[in-house]
Design a protein around this motif. Sequence first.
Motif, PDB file in Angstrom:
ATOM      1  N   MET A   1     -21.397  16.156  10.668  1.00 38.47           N
ATOM      2  CA  MET A   1     -21.265  16.108  12.116  1.00 38.47           C
ATOM      3  C   MET A   1     -20.898  17.501  12.619  1.00 38.47           C
ATOM      4  SD  MET A   1     -18.836  13.483  14.231  1.00 38.47           S
ATOM      5  CE  MET A   1     -17.268  14.297  14.421  1.00 38.47           C
ATOM      6  N   GLU A   2     -21.553  17.940  13.671  1.00 39.10           N
ATOM      7  CA  GLU A   2     -21.292  19.260  14.231  1.00 39.10           C
ATOM      8  C   GLU A   2     -20.019  19.230  15.072  1.00 39.10           C
ATOM      9  OE1 GLU A   2     -23.448  22.448  17.243  1.00 39.10           O
ATOM     10  OE2 GLU A   2     -24.658  20.873  16.303  1.00 39.10           O
ATOM     11  N   ALA A   3     -19.149  20.222  14.832  1.00 39.52           N
ATOM     12  CA  ALA A   3     -17.888  20.302  15.571  1.00 39.52           C
ATOM     13  C   ALA A   3     -18.132  20.660  17.036  1.00 39.52           C
ATOM     14  CB  ALA A   3     -16.977  21.342  14.928  1.00 39.52           C
ATOM     15  N   ILE A   4     -17.219  20.232  17.893  1.00 34.94           N
ATOM     16  CA  ILE A   4     -17.265  20.558  19.321  1.00 34.94           C
ATOM     17  C   ILE A   4     -15.924  21.176  19.711  1.00 34.94           C
ATOM     18  CG2 ILE A   4     -17.338  19.649  21.678  1.00 34.94           C
ATOM     19  CD1 ILE A   4     -18.954  17.360  20.776  1.00 34.94           C
ATOM     20  N   SER A   5     -15.982  22.313  20.374  1.00 41.29           N
ATOM     21  CA  SER A   5     -14.779  22.846  21.003  1.00 41.29           C
ATOM     22  C   SER A   5     -15.061  23.131  22.472  1.00 41.29           C
ATOM     23  CB  SER A   5     -14.290  24.114  20.304  1.00 41.29           C
ATOM     24  OG  SER A   5     -15.297  25.105  20.328  1.00 41.29           O
ATOM     25  N   ARG A   6     -16.316  23.487  22.749  1.00 40.49           N
ATOM     26  CA  ARG A   6     -16.701  23.799  24.131  1.00 40.49           C
ATOM     27  C   ARG A   6     -18.150  23.385  24.337  1.00 40.49           C
ATOM     28  NH1 ARG A   6     -13.642  28.132  26.452  1.00 40.49           N
ATOM     29  NH2 ARG A   6     -13.893  27.899  28.695  1.00 40.49           N
ATOM     30  N   VAL A   7     -18.437  22.816  25.493  1.00 39.77           N
ATOM     31  CA  VAL A   7     -19.809  22.468  25.872  1.00 39.77           C
ATOM     32  C   VAL A   7     -20.044  23.056  27.260  1.00 39.77           C
ATOM     33  CG1 VAL A   7     -21.490  20.630  26.262  1.00 39.77           C
ATOM     34  CG2 VAL A   7     -19.661  20.296  24.575  1.00 39.77           C
ATOM     35  N   THR A   8     -21.022  23.940  27.352  1.00 35.29           N
ATOM     36  CA  THR A   8     -21.319  24.600  28.625  1.00 35.29           C
ATOM     37  C   THR A   8     -22.814  24.517  28.902  1.00 35.29           C
ATOM     38  OG1 THR A   8     -19.492  26.145  28.289  1.00 35.29           O
ATOM     39  CG2 THR A   8     -21.141  26.753  29.928  1.00 35.29           C
ATOM     40  N   GLY A   9     -23.168  24.208  30.124  1.00 36.09           N
ATOM     41  CA  GLY A   9     -24.577  24.182  30.490  1.00 36.09           C
ATOM     42  C   GLY A   9     -24.812  23.309  31.699  1.00 36.09           C
ATOM     43  N   ARG A  10     -26.073  23.148  32.019  1.00 36.63           N
ATOM     44  CA  ARG A  10     -26.428  22.253  33.109  1.00 36.63           C
ATOM     45  C   ARG A  10     -26.161  20.821  32.683  1.00 36.63           C
ATOM     46  NH1 ARG A  10     -31.515  23.723  36.675  1.00 36.63           N
ATOM     47  NH2 ARG A  10     -30.356  22.229  37.930  1.00 36.63           N
ATOM     48  N   ALA A  11     -25.924  19.982  33.650  1.00 33.35           N
ATOM     49  CA  ALA A  11     -25.646  18.574  33.372  1.00 33.35           C
ATOM     50  C   ALA A  11     -26.710  17.706  34.028  1.00 33.35           C
ATOM     51  CB  ALA A  11     -24.263  18.195  33.903  1.00 33.35           C
ATOM     52  N   ILE A  12     -27.082  16.636  33.358  1.00 38.05           N
ATOM     53  CA  ILE A  12     -28.040  15.678  33.899  1.00 38.05           C
ATOM     54  C   ILE A  12     -27.289  14.797  34.901  1.00 38.05           C
ATOM     55  CG2 ILE A  12     -29.633  13.796  33.371  1.00 38.05           C
ATOM     56  CD1 ILE A  12     -29.732  14.970  30.466  1.00 38.05           C
ATOM     57  N   PRO A  13     -27.641  14.873  36.189  1.00 32.60           N
ATOM     58  CA  PRO A  13     -26.912  14.099  37.207  1.00 32.60           C
ATOM     59  C   PRO A  13     -27.453  12.674  37.321  1.00 32.60           C
ATOM     60  CG  PRO A  13     -28.508  15.522  38.268  1.00 32.60           C
ATOM     61  CD  PRO A  13     -28.649  15.756  36.794  1.00 32.60           C
ATOM     62  N   PHE A  14     -27.108  11.852  36.356  1.00 27.26           N
ATOM     63  CA  PHE A  14     -27.621  10.484  36.290  1.00 27.26           C
ATOM     64  C   PHE A  14     -26.835   9.590  37.230  1.00 27.26           C
ATOM     65  CE2 PHE A  14     -27.997   6.545  33.411  1.00 27.26           C
ATOM     66  CZ  PHE A  14     -29.115   6.100  34.074  1.00 27.26           C
ATOM     67  N   GLY A  15     -25.564   9.381  36.939  1.00 31.63           N
ATOM     68  CA  GLY A  15     -24.655   8.690  37.852  1.00 31.63           C
ATOM     69  C   GLY A  15     -24.746   7.187  37.942  1.00 31.63           C
ATOM     70  N   ALA A  16     -25.717   6.561  37.280  1.00 33.42           N
ATOM     71  CA  ALA A  16     -25.883   5.105  37.403  1.00 33.42           C
ATOM     72  C   ALA A  16     -24.732   4.354  36.738  1.00 33.42           C
ATOM     73  CB  ALA A  16     -27.211   4.679  36.797  1.00 33.42           C
ATOM     74  N   LYS A  17     -24.355   3.211  37.336  1.00 32.05           N
ATOM     75  CA  LYS A  17     -23.278   2.371  36.807  1.00 32.05           C
ATOM     76  C   LYS A  17     -23.839   1.272  35.913  1.00 32.05           C
ATOM     77  CE  LYS A  17     -20.347   2.988  40.882  1.00 32.05           C
ATOM     78  NZ  LYS A  17     -19.588   2.305  41.952  1.00 32.05           N
ATOM     79  N   ASN A  18     -22.974   0.762  35.026  1.00 34.40           N
ATOM     80  CA  ASN A  18     -23.291  -0.385  34.171  1.00 34.40           C
ATOM     81  C   ASN A  18     -24.577  -0.189  33.360  1.00 34.40           C
ATOM     82  OD1 ASN A  18     -21.016  -1.903  35.162  1.00 34.40           O
ATOM     83  ND2 ASN A  18     -22.198  -2.227  37.038  1.00 34.40           N
ATOM     84  N   VAL A  19     -24.759   1.009  32.844  1.00 35.53           N
ATOM     85  CA  VAL A  19     -25.928   1.304  32.013  1.00 35.53           C
ATOM     86  C   VAL A  19     -25.628   0.812  30.599  1.00 35.53           C
ATOM     87  CG1 VAL A  19     -27.339   3.139  31.019  1.00 35.53           C
ATOM     88  CG2 VAL A  19     -26.621   3.257  33.417  1.00 35.53           C
ATOM     89  N   ASP A  20     -26.398  -0.196  30.163  1.00 32.74           N
ATOM     90  CA  ASP A  20     -26.120  -0.761  28.840  1.00 32.74           C
ATOM     91  C   ASP A  20     -26.905  -0.032  27.754  1.00 32.74           C
ATOM     92  OD1 ASP A  20     -28.720  -1.896  28.704  1.00 32.74           O
ATOM     93  OD2 ASP A  20     -28.030  -3.789  29.550  1.00 32.74           O
ATOM     94  N   THR A  21     -26.583  -0.375  26.508  1.00 33.35           N
ATOM     95  CA  THR A  21     -27.204   0.329  25.380  1.00 33.35           C
ATOM     96  C   THR A  21     -28.694   0.038  25.273  1.00 33.35           C
ATOM     97  OG1 THR A  21     -26.404  -1.463  23.941  1.00 33.35           O
ATOM     98  CG2 THR A  21     -25.091   0.554  24.022  1.00 33.35           C
ATOM     99  N   ASP A  22     -29.156  -1.060  25.844  1.00 29.53           N
ATOM    100  CA  ASP A  22     -30.592  -1.344  25.826  1.00 29.53           C
ATOM    101  C   ASP A  22     -31.341  -0.421  26.790  1.00 29.53           C
ATOM    102  OD1 ASP A  22     -32.703  -3.001  24.689  1.00 29.53           O
ATOM    103  OD2 ASP A  22     -32.992  -3.753  26.722  1.00 29.53           O
ATOM    104  N   ILE A  23     -30.663   0.040  27.823  1.00 21.20           N
ATOM    105  CA  ILE A  23     -31.261   1.050  28.705  1.00 21.20           C
ATOM    106  C   ILE A  23     -31.233   2.411  28.007  1.00 21.20           C
ATOM    107  CG2 ILE A  23     -30.949   2.328  30.873  1.00 21.20           C
ATOM    108  CD1 ILE A  23     -32.089  -0.434  31.312  1.00 21.20           C
ATOM    109  N   ILE A  24     -30.124   2.710  27.332  1.00 20.68           N
ATOM    110  CA  ILE A  24     -30.021   4.003  26.636  1.00 20.68           C
ATOM    111  C   ILE A  24     -31.083   4.111  25.556  1.00 20.68           C
ATOM    112  CG2 ILE A  24     -28.528   5.505  25.246  1.00 20.68           C
ATOM    113  CD1 ILE A  24     -26.125   4.168  26.682  1.00 20.68           C
ATOM    114  N   ILE A  25     -31.247   3.059  24.746  1.00 19.86           N
ATOM    115  CA  ILE A  25     -32.298   3.054  23.724  1.00 19.86           C
ATOM    116  C   ILE A  25     -32.775   1.606  23.536  1.00 19.86           C
ATOM    117  CG2 ILE A  25     -30.666   2.976  21.784  1.00 19.86           C
ATOM    118  CD1 ILE A  25     -34.046   4.837  21.763  1.00 19.86           C
ATOM    119  N   PRO A  26     -33.986   1.289  23.997  1.00 17.45           N
ATOM    120  CA  PRO A  26     -34.492  -0.089  23.915  1.00 17.45           C
ATOM    121  C   PRO A  26     -34.568  -0.610  22.476  1.00 17.45           C
ATOM    122  CG  PRO A  26     -35.832   1.225  25.398  1.00 17.45           C
ATOM    123  CD  PRO A  26     -34.910   2.183  24.692  1.00 17.45           C
ATOM    124  N   ALA A  27     -34.484  -1.928  22.338  1.00 23.22           N
ATOM    125  CA  ALA A  27     -34.446  -2.574  21.027  1.00 23.22           C
ATOM    126  C   ALA A  27     -35.640  -2.231  20.152  1.00 23.22           C
ATOM    127  CB  ALA A  27     -34.343  -4.086  21.206  1.00 23.22           C
TER     128      ALA A  27
END
Length: 199
Positions: A1-27
């Motif tokens: 696993m790659e270590a994280i100490s800082r994350v910098t960059g543009r962000a994806i402005p998604f903002g949707a509520k109640n996004v379930d794992t089937d939306i993130i990656i379909p079955a």
Amino acid sequence: MEAISRVTGRAIPFGAKNVDTDIIIPAKWLKTTTREGLGEGAFEAIRAAPDNVFDDPAYKGSPILIAGDNFGCGSSREHAAWALLDLGVRAVIAPSYSDIFSGNAVKNGILPIVLPQAAVNRLLEVAREGHEIDIDLETQSVTTPFQDRFSFDIDPFRKHCLMGGLDEIALTLERQEAITQYESRRSAAQSWLTAGTQI
């Protein structure tokens, strides 16, 4: 696993509520035997619509996803974290998460940050304007070029794992010397357990 100490960059402005794992990656994507390529199926239903934020060239390769309340609810599929990683996401900012998703994210090297809705709204605004966001895990802060600074809490053990790049196997191997000493003592005291076996 790659270590994280800082994350910098543009962000994806998604903002949707109640996004379930089937939306993130379909079955239908769960049949894979590898983690690679899951980014292609990430948010497939949303990406079917034209002009969706995930296929906007302005956000290509963005390491930060800004989501809405209750992100990652639904099933416990670890593939959701794998898909986000394959998409290039290393940190998610949202008002709340499913406990299982949050745990899976950390175990796979994704930093789930919880901030109040007002802070999330401000970061969505900054992201939509095309400005970078900076996340510093050491100081537990999220900043923008406009002097916005939002502090977040994180469990110390999760922080240790993320900053050290430690998954469950790596955590066990941190104790390798103690494990080896225990096995040596056990073999000496209970030699009958290993009699006749070759290691």
